[in-house]
Design a protein around this motif. Sequence first.
Motif, PDB file in Angstrom:
ATOM      1  N   UNK A 207      26.178 139.056   4.629  1.00 27.06           N
ATOM      2  CA  UNK A 207      25.214 140.113   4.648  1.00 27.06           C
ATOM      3  C   UNK A 207      25.342 141.424   5.503  1.00 27.06           C
ATOM      4  N   UNK A 208      26.234 141.232   6.612  1.00 26.45           N
ATOM      5  CA  UNK A 208      26.733 142.462   7.555  1.00 26.45           C
ATOM      6  C   UNK A 208      27.549 143.227   6.752  1.00 26.45           C
ATOM      7  N   UNK A 209      28.646 142.391   6.031  1.00 25.33           N
ATOM      8  CA  UNK A 209      29.773 143.057   5.311  1.00 25.33           C
ATOM      9  C   UNK A 209      29.135 143.757   4.084  1.00 25.33           C
ATOM     10  N   UNK A 210      28.087 142.952   3.368  1.00 26.03           N
ATOM     11  CA  UNK A 210      27.505 143.784   2.240  1.00 26.03           C
ATOM     12  C   UNK A 210      26.748 145.392   2.816  1.00 26.03           C
ATOM     13  N   UNK A 211      26.037 145.211   3.904  1.00 28.16           N
ATOM     14  CA  UNK A 211      25.689 146.393   4.325  1.00 28.16           C
ATOM     15  C   UNK A 211      26.776 147.333   4.862  1.00 28.16           C
ATOM     16  N   UNK A 212      27.467 147.021   4.993  1.00 28.53           N
ATOM     17  CA  UNK A 212      28.852 148.095   5.335  1.00 28.53           C
ATOM     18  C   UNK A 212      29.254 148.635   3.988  1.00 28.53           C
ATOM     19  N   UNK A 213      29.432 147.715   2.929  1.00 24.95           N
ATOM     20  CA  UNK A 213      30.070 147.954   1.675  1.00 24.95           C
ATOM     21  C   UNK A 213      28.961 148.980   1.193  1.00 24.95           C
ATOM     22  N   UNK A 214      27.564 148.795   1.410  1.00 26.64           N
ATOM     23  CA  UNK A 214      26.591 149.551   0.616  1.00 26.64           C
ATOM     24  C   UNK A 214      26.645 150.842   1.295  1.00 26.64           C
ATOM     25  N   UNK A 215      27.003 151.098   2.460  1.00 28.18           N
ATOM     26  CA  UNK A 215      27.273 152.578   2.837  1.00 28.18           C
ATOM     27  C   UNK A 215      28.337 153.178   2.330  1.00 28.18           C
ATOM     28  N   UNK A 216      29.388 152.455   1.954  1.00 30.45           N
ATOM     29  CA  UNK A 216      30.283 153.269   1.149  1.00 30.45           C
ATOM     30  C   UNK A 216      30.000 153.405  -0.257  1.00 30.45           C
ATOM     31  N   UNK A 217      29.294 152.496  -0.901  1.00 34.56           N
ATOM     32  CA  UNK A 217      28.724 152.707  -2.297  1.00 34.56           C
ATOM     33  C   UNK A 217      27.711 154.103  -2.198  1.00 34.56           C
TER      34      UNK A 217
ATOM     35  N   UNK B 252      38.173 152.683   1.982  1.00 32.24           N
ATOM     36  CA  UNK B 252      36.883 152.740   2.801  1.00 32.24           C
ATOM     37  C   UNK B 252      36.211 151.313   2.760  1.00 32.24           C
ATOM     38  N   UNK B 253      36.392 150.869   1.547  1.00 36.32           N
ATOM     39  CA  UNK B 253      35.539 149.315   1.425  1.00 36.32           C
ATOM     40  C   UNK B 253      36.580 148.453   2.590  1.00 36.32           C
ATOM     41  N   UNK B 254      37.678 148.733   2.451  1.00 35.62           N
ATOM     42  CA  UNK B 254      38.640 147.591   3.100  1.00 35.62           C
ATOM     43  C   UNK B 254      38.381 148.072   4.760  1.00 35.62           C
ATOM     44  N   UNK B 255      38.314 149.284   4.925  1.00 34.84           N
ATOM     45  CA  UNK B 255      38.049 149.747   6.508  1.00 34.84           C
ATOM     46  C   UNK B 255      36.772 149.200   6.940  1.00 34.84           C
ATOM     47  N   UNK B 256      35.607 149.075   5.987  1.00 31.00           N
ATOM     48  CA  UNK B 256      34.452 148.508   6.540  1.00 31.00           C
ATOM     49  C   UNK B 256      34.681 147.012   6.677  1.00 31.00           C
ATOM     50  N   UNK B 257      35.144 146.443   5.846  1.00 28.93           N
ATOM     51  CA  UNK B 257      35.251 144.774   5.701  1.00 28.93           C
ATOM     52  C   UNK B 257      36.062 144.614   7.193  1.00 28.93           C
ATOM     53  N   UNK B 258      37.318 145.421   7.561  1.00 26.50           N
ATOM     54  CA  UNK B 258      38.200 145.022   8.536  1.00 26.50           C
ATOM     55  C   UNK B 258      37.382 145.115  10.026  1.00 26.50           C
ATOM     56  N   UNK B 259      36.108 145.774  10.006  1.00 25.65           N
ATOM     57  CA  UNK B 259      35.118 145.774  11.278  1.00 25.65           C
ATOM     58  C   UNK B 259      34.680 144.270  11.440  1.00 25.65           C
ATOM     59  N   UNK B 260      34.417 143.379  10.316  1.00 32.26           N
ATOM     60  CA  UNK B 260      34.188 142.049  10.561  1.00 32.26           C
ATOM     61  C   UNK B 260      35.368 141.222  10.464  1.00 32.26           C
TER      62      UNK B 260
END
Length: 155
Positions: free
Chosen positions: A111-121, A32-40
Amino acid sequence: MDVTLKEYSRQVLAAQPIGAWSGEAYRLVVGALRAQLAVEDLTQPHWWTLNHVAGEPGRWTRTTLIERLAKYEDLGLDFAGVFDDLVARGWLTEDATGAMTLTETGEAGRIRARERNLRVHHQTHEGVSTADFVTTINVLRRMVANLGGDGDLPD
């Protein structure tokens, strides 16, 4: 998202294979984290680099970051390629000594990536109390140490 779990006896739960459950949790959380990071268009090593450099600008060089992060990387990625990519994007600069600093663009991307990762968290922690989470981490730390690994938190 409210997920209801089937109830099992303590005896049945105590007999479950920790490797299977911890492995499944790893695959799902990291996936899930990798999928969110891949968006960026980022990988985990991109993310780790951005966070380390942001946390201590000017401290990290390619060599010191590779020494720090290589043990966590499980995809066989080339860190030099990650660093080169961040420099080419204009997210990261290196001075004459090789010390790295994030640019404004790099910080905005972090910051954008952190926001995506926080959703997974948040999704991962839904329905899990802080006390249960802390107990889980401590149990896993103990199991790692029992098997000869480093059960201490990273510096």
